[in-house]
Motif scaffolding. Structure first.
Motif, PDB file in Angstrom:
ATOM      1  N   UNK A  89       0.884  -1.410  -0.030  1.00  0.00           N
ATOM      2  CA  UNK A  89      -0.062   0.055  -0.024  1.00  0.00           C
ATOM      3  C   UNK A  89       0.925   1.208   0.122  1.00  0.00           C
ATOM      4  N   UNK A  90       1.955   1.233   0.867  1.00  0.00           N
ATOM      5  CA  UNK A  90       2.881   2.542   0.996  1.00  0.00           C
ATOM      6  C   UNK A  90       3.413   2.601  -0.515  1.00  0.00           C
ATOM      7  N   UNK A  91       4.021   1.541  -1.101  1.00  0.00           N
ATOM      8  CA  UNK A  91       4.525   1.802  -2.588  1.00  0.00           C
ATOM      9  C   UNK A  91       3.536   2.066  -3.452  1.00  0.00           C
ATOM     10  N   UNK A  93       0.863   3.898  -2.837  1.00  0.00           N
ATOM     11  CA  UNK A  93       0.505   5.496  -2.508  1.00  0.00           C
ATOM     12  C   UNK A  93       1.500   6.475  -3.197  1.00  0.00           C
ATOM     13  N   UNK A  94       2.768   6.017  -2.681  1.00  0.00           N
ATOM     14  CA  UNK A  94       3.787   6.965  -3.053  1.00  0.00           C
ATOM     15  C   UNK A  94       4.002   6.874  -4.699  1.00  0.00           C
TER      16      UNK A  94
ATOM     17  N   UNK B  30       8.505   0.380   6.036  1.00  0.00           N
ATOM     18  CA  UNK B  30       7.590   0.555   4.819  1.00  0.00           C
ATOM     19  C   UNK B  30       6.353   0.195   5.378  1.00  0.00           C
ATOM     20  N   UNK B  31       5.922  -0.920   6.053  1.00  0.00           N
ATOM     21  CA  UNK B  31       4.781  -1.100   6.639  1.00  0.00           C
ATOM     22  C   UNK B  31       4.333  -0.060   7.315  1.00  0.00           C
ATOM     23  N   UNK B  33       4.912   3.058   7.253  1.00  0.00           N
ATOM     24  CA  UNK B  33       4.804   3.887   6.466  1.00  0.00           C
ATOM     25  C   UNK B  33       3.337   3.815   5.706  1.00  0.00           C
ATOM     26  N   UNK B  34       3.126   2.335   5.378  1.00  0.00           N
ATOM     27  CA  UNK B  34       1.882   2.150   4.820  1.00  0.00           C
ATOM     28  C   UNK B  34       0.776   2.273   5.483  1.00  0.00           C
ATOM     29  N   UNK B  35       0.798   1.988   7.006  1.00  0.00           N
ATOM     30  CA  UNK B  35      -0.256   1.844   7.851  1.00  0.00           C
ATOM     31  C   UNK B  35      -0.442   3.362   7.985  1.00  0.00           C
ATOM     32  N   UNK B  37      -0.158   6.182   5.732  1.00  0.00           N
ATOM     33  CA  UNK B  37      -0.600   6.605   4.787  1.00  0.00           C
ATOM     34  C   UNK B  37      -2.215   6.140   4.682  1.00  0.00           C
ATOM     35  N   UNK B  38      -2.288   4.685   4.950  1.00  0.00           N
ATOM     36  CA  UNK B  38      -3.711   4.304   4.833  1.00  0.00           C
ATOM     37  C   UNK B  38      -4.699   4.753   5.853  1.00  0.00           C
TER      38      UNK B  38
END
Lengths: 279, 144
Positions: A89-91, A93-94, B30-31, B33-35, B37-38
């Motif tokens: 998800x981070x990848x 989104x970025x 990364x996870x 950051x993903x959390x 952003x989500x």
């Protein structure tokens, strides 16, 4: 030995960095058609906020499931799958933010929520693309492991759903869906529905869903009921959900709504049928 | 062969135990950051949905600058939407008035004026708007 190496991927910085680069490439490749679709930018600001939030919220469980079946890392525990899903998800989104910025779709003078909306909508296909990158761009490390997980019936249905969502998403935002529905007569609709079911059945039969040993034992009727009809039902449900999310069904009569669902059901069926190849 | 395989399996199990304790810091970052952003994206959209959206588009227009350009006059205008929903095909009309009489009329259409944002455009006139009273009026919109 193999398992050790794969297990280490998520636990080794250099390997994980390589997997991230591959995921970013996958995000761009799979989401580029949608990044260059005008309706996607517009939907980013006028789509109902709750529907977009719900769509986004469903993405992470979807990524989690995809990670279980084939993520950009081989994973063995649910913590690893969750790490995998959130990293994808981070990848996504970025990559979406960078690409939309590069293409001049988002600019700093736009309202904050508009920027977030555009990126959020785009990050759904991008993060799915990031997740699929391993299967598509990397080598198939451990087919035995995947086959075992995929041979469950629920697993097959999940993969069909993911495939339907991914392929359906690529055309669902466009205005052409409703336009095509306007041009079709009920006979066209019926023919398209029959073609969808026939196509799905050919794929189900050819690819021998559920693994060879079981598919061989199933007769035409049970194969048709268990996979083809179930798959078409999933495709139509996903199509309906996408149309609802993108508010394409507002004000349509019941007949037109059925037509547009069958129209979008066709690419969704294609996605469900070929899910094994893509995912 | 069988013996070699067996030994590999044992090594694998040992490494599994070690590595599950130490997830790569990059994977963690990364996870995380993903959390963020989500949750951030869902939070912003949810907040927007709860408190800011809904209702009708409230769209008005103002004149920014007027300049002579290529034998005609160019009035730059901005349409802004202070309502909660987006207006599509927003039509803005500009009229040059003198003594209550319409002298010249022109109009433009904005594809979209999103909620809470501004869109720029321009109107062309054959007469100098500075010599007249320039009135802007938003004629209407369609729901997207």
């Amino acid at each position: 030995m193999e398992i050790t190496r794969q297990r280490a991927l998520l636990h080794n910085d250099a390997d994980f960095a390589r997997a991230l680069a591959r995921a970013a490439a996958g995000a761009i490749i799979f989401a580029l058609p949608l990044m260059m679709t005008m309706e996607m930018w517009e939907l980013g600001f006028y789509i109902d906020r709750f529907r977009l939030a719900l769509f986004l919220a469903l993405t992470v469980p979807l990524l989690f499931g995809l990670s279980y079946f084939s993520g950009f890392e081989e994973t063995f525990s649910w913590q690893d799958d969750l790490t995998d899903a959130l990293a994808a998800f981070a990848v996504g989104f970025i990559v979406s933010a960078l690409m939309l910025g590069l293409l001049g779709i988002i600019t700093p003078d736009q309202p904050f929520t508009q920027i977030v909306g555009k990126i959020a909508l785009q990050s759904v296909p991008a993060s799915i693309g990031a997740m699929l990158a391993r299967k598509q761009l990397g080598q198939d490390d451990n087919p035995r492991q995947e086959q075992r997980q995929r041979s469950s019936y629920a697993g097959e249905l999940f993969l069909m759903m993911a495939g339907a969502l991914f392929v359906g998403f690529n055309v669902a935002p466009t205005e052409e869906m409703v336009l095509i529905a306007y041009k079709m007569t009920p006979w066209h609709t019926l023919a398209l529905a029959c073609l969808s079911v026939a196509m799905l059945h050919v794929f189900v039969y050819q690819l021998g869903f559920q693994g060879q040993e079981n598919a061989g034992n199933l007769g035409f009727r049970s194969l048709f009921m268990q996979f083809t009809l179930a798959g078409y039902g999933i495709a139509l449900l996903i199509g309906t959900y996408l149309l609802w999310t993108f508010e394409r069904t507002v004000g349509l009569s019941a007949m037109e709504m059925v037509t547009v669902i069958v129209v979008l059901g066709f690419p969704c069926t294609l996605g469900a049928a070929t899910a094994r190849l893509i995912v | 062969m069988a013996i070699a395989d067996h030994r590999d399996d044992e090594e694998g199990q040992d490494q599994d135990r070690e590595s599950s304790a130490a997830l790569s810091w990059l994977a963690r970052a990364m996870s995380l950051l993903g959390l963020c952003l989500f949750l951030g994206a869902v939070g912003v959209l949810g907040y927007e949905g709860l408190f800011r959206s809904g209702g009708d588009p409230v769209i008005r227009a103002r004149v920014e600058t007027v300049a002579a350009m290529g034998g005609q006059w160019h009035a730059r205008i901005t349409a802004f939407n202070t309502g909660g929903t987006t207006g599509a095909q927003v039509t803005v009309e500009g009229i040059l008035m003198r003594d209550g009489q319409m002298v010249e009329r022109s109009y433009t259409v904005f594809d979209y004026v999103p909620a809470g944002s501004e869109q720029d455009g321009g109107l062309f006139f054959t007469r100098d708007p500075g010599q007249y009273e320039l009135r802007l009026r938003v004629l209407g919109y369609a729901e997207p």
